[in-house]
Design an enzyme around this catalytic site. Structure first.
Site, PDB file in Angstrom:
ATOM      1  N   ARG A  92       0.491  -1.087  -0.005  1.00 60.66           N
ATOM      2  CA  ARG A  92       0.046   0.096  -0.473  1.00 60.66           C
ATOM      3  C   ARG A  92       0.956   1.114  -0.562  1.00 60.66           C
ATOM      4  NH1 ARG A  92      -4.856   2.100   4.601  1.00 60.66           N
ATOM      5  NH2 ARG A  92      -4.844   4.354   3.701  1.00 60.66           N
ATOM      6  N   ASN A 146     -10.127  -4.970  -0.800  1.00 56.02           N
ATOM      7  CA  ASN A 146     -10.342  -3.299  -1.697  1.00 56.02           C
ATOM      8  C   ASN A 146      -9.157  -3.755  -3.142  1.00 56.02           C
ATOM      9  OD1 ASN A 146     -12.334  -1.746  -0.945  1.00 56.02           O
ATOM     10  ND2 ASN A 146     -10.779  -0.749   0.556  1.00 56.02           N
ATOM     11  N   CYS A 167     -18.986  -2.316   1.412  1.00 55.09           N
ATOM     12  CA  CYS A 167     -17.833  -1.260   2.059  1.00 55.09           C
ATOM     13  C   CYS A 167     -18.741  -0.666   3.186  1.00 55.09           C
ATOM     14  CB  CYS A 167     -16.863  -0.405   1.505  1.00 55.09           C
ATOM     15  SG  CYS A 167     -16.509   0.889   1.176  1.00 55.09           S
ATOM     16  N   HIS A 195     -17.364   3.370  -4.152  1.00 58.88           N
ATOM     17  CA  HIS A 195     -15.972   4.789  -3.718  1.00 58.88           C
ATOM     18  C   HIS A 195     -16.419   5.713  -4.921  1.00 58.88           C
ATOM     19  CE1 HIS A 195     -12.760   2.731  -1.298  1.00 58.88           C
ATOM     20  NE2 HIS A 195     -13.738   2.978  -1.045  1.00 58.88           N
ATOM     21  N   TYR A 250     -15.451   9.609  -1.496  1.00 56.31           N
ATOM     22  CA  TYR A 250     -14.390   9.367  -2.054  1.00 56.31           C
ATOM     23  C   TYR A 250     -14.142  10.200  -3.313  1.00 56.31           C
ATOM     24  CZ  TYR A 250     -11.821   5.291   0.350  1.00 56.31           C
ATOM     25  OH  TYR A 250     -11.075   5.491   1.233  1.00 56.31           O
TER      26      TYR A 250
END
Length: 436
Positions: A92, A146, A167, A195, A250
């Site tokens: 990440r 994700n 989510c 998102h 988002y």
């Protein structure tokens, strides 16, 4: 009932354990299998022992198993939940830092970072689905990994497994509506993609009150705590009213790109600063020290700093709704099947749906404004090309996908960053080679 959690060594695990404990009367889980890989063994043992203590303290008839053998865990499972990260937190951090070093949004599910996470994750989720087809073909796969939309769509299109994605982010829209109305007896009807979601209708006391309440919705959103890892830059009331829908947090990456990028670059400080992934890694290190305490037998409050609030509510409510066939309305990632007529039927969308033991049945919404339809068409095409690239390892398909993404710089820099990313993640991208 047997529940299997892939990525059981995650710091999130106490959330879902708490969720099963709180619902045990209506959701009689007898076995929970926490599964991880060798690299996550220590974390699995630490959080797994905490999970065992939590279950013991609750006094419920349930046994928590820890294993690195995924196939052993999957045999006869009723539900499988996924919360894993290929490449762990280090991956990440690379997904964030490499794009930022080139002046692009560095985020784990949006833009270049989300694309690379999908490349690493989709082959793994399809391997899990293949094992499930053999070992627990009637089980439901509840995906929390994700980028949820792409990961869920890959399973729904390329396996026979029953799969729903979810989510925690949409729950913030629901909580904000509740705060605004001072009442929880309403239905917030959302539609879009993970998102990339909007609240389209707000049904309350016999009417859709969203048009008249939209300005209040914006003001309440601006004043309330939102998703921890998305900076709460205030929404412009006029912009949202003209749109006619309330965007999820988002959306700031797409509607306020320059402000979000500036905030990220300021924190990045030319490479000297920390990204959100590095902050989360530090939070996780503190959490696991807490988890090691043999006297700890509840989910610690400090877990809220990790993000993922309402995770257990989303995951466990969905499993309970399928198991009990209670027809609860939830916001989930499911196949389109005509809900949005401008997208393919087998595309995965995020929308309000009635949950049954046969899966989600999406609610019909009023047609979206043409601008929203256009945005979703572009983003869904990006996602489908990304899924194709993840499965095939085709470099040119990857470039096509990235060229569509609004958060990615276009031209030679696209190829340059893709090559850097492939090189950085080569241990988890065996099909991929850089191209000069």
């Amino acid at each position: 009932m047997k529940i299997v959690t892939i990525g059981g060594g995650s710091s999130y695990t106490p959330e879902i354990i708490e969720g099963f404990i709180n619902r045990h009367k209506n959701l009689p889980v007898s076995e929970i299998w926490l599964v991880d890989i060798e690299a996550g063994k220590k974390k699995l043992e630490t959080v797994g022992r905490l999970a065992q203590r939590m279950v013991e303290k609750a006094g419920i008839n349930c046994k928590v198993h820890l294993t690195l053998n995924r196939r052993e865990a999957l045999k006869g499972a009723s539900f499988v939940t996924t919360q894993f990260r290929v490449g762990l937190m280090e991956a990440r951090i690379l997904d964030e830092r490499i794009p930022l070093s080139h002046g692009m949004i560095g985020q784990e599910t949006n833009g270049f970072g989300g694309f690379m996470k999908a490349l690493r994750t989709i082959p793994v989720i399809l391997d899990i689905a293949k094992d499930m087809e053999e070992l627990c073909p009637n089980a439901w796969l509840i995906n929390f990994t994700n980028p949820s939309s792409m990961v869920t769509e890959a399973v729904q299109r390329f396996s026979k497994i029953k799969c729903v994605g979810l989510c925690n982010v949409p729950i913030y829209l629901v909580k904000t509506a509740e705060q605004m109305l001072g009442d929880s007896n309403f239905l917030l009807h959302c539609v879009g993609m993970n998102h990339y979601l909007w609240a389209r209708h707000l049904y309350y006391k016999g009417n859709d009150i969203l048009p008249e309440k939209l300005a209040d919705f914006v003001r309440t959103t601006n004043e309330s705590e939102q998703v921890r890892n998305v900076k709460n830059i205030p929404w412009d009331v006029n912009f949202v009213q003209h749109l006619g829908m309330m965007p999820v947090s988002y959306h700031r990456y797409y509607y306020m790109t320059e402000q979000m990028l500036e905030e990220e670059l300021t924190k990045f400080d030319g490479g000297k600063g920390k990204t959100r992934g590095q902050e989360v890694k530090e939070v996780e290190e503190k959490l696991f020290k807490l988890y090691e305490d043999p006297d700890l037998a509840v989910k610690p409050k400090e877990l809220e700093e990790r993000g993922g609030t309402y995770y257990s509510d989303a995951a466990c409510d969905l499993i309970q709704a399928i198991y009990t066939n209670n027809h609860q309305i939830m916001i989930v990632n499911t196949q389109n099947n005509g809900t949005l007529p401008f997208l393919p039927d087998d595309a995965t969308i995020e929308t309000s749906a009635m949950i049954t033991d046969a899966g989600p049945i999406p609610l019909k919404a009023t047609a979206l404004p043409i601008i929203a339809q256009t945005e979703l068409h572009i983003m869904k095409t990006f996602e489908r090309l990304t899924i194709e690239a993840a499965i095939s390892g085709n470099y040119d398909t990857a470039i096509q996908a990235l060229t569509l993404n609004p958060l990615v710089k276009k031209g030679e820099i696209t190829r340059q960053v893709l090559n850097e990313m492939i090189q950085a993640h080569k241990a988890h991208l065996p099909k991929w080679q850089v191209r000069k």
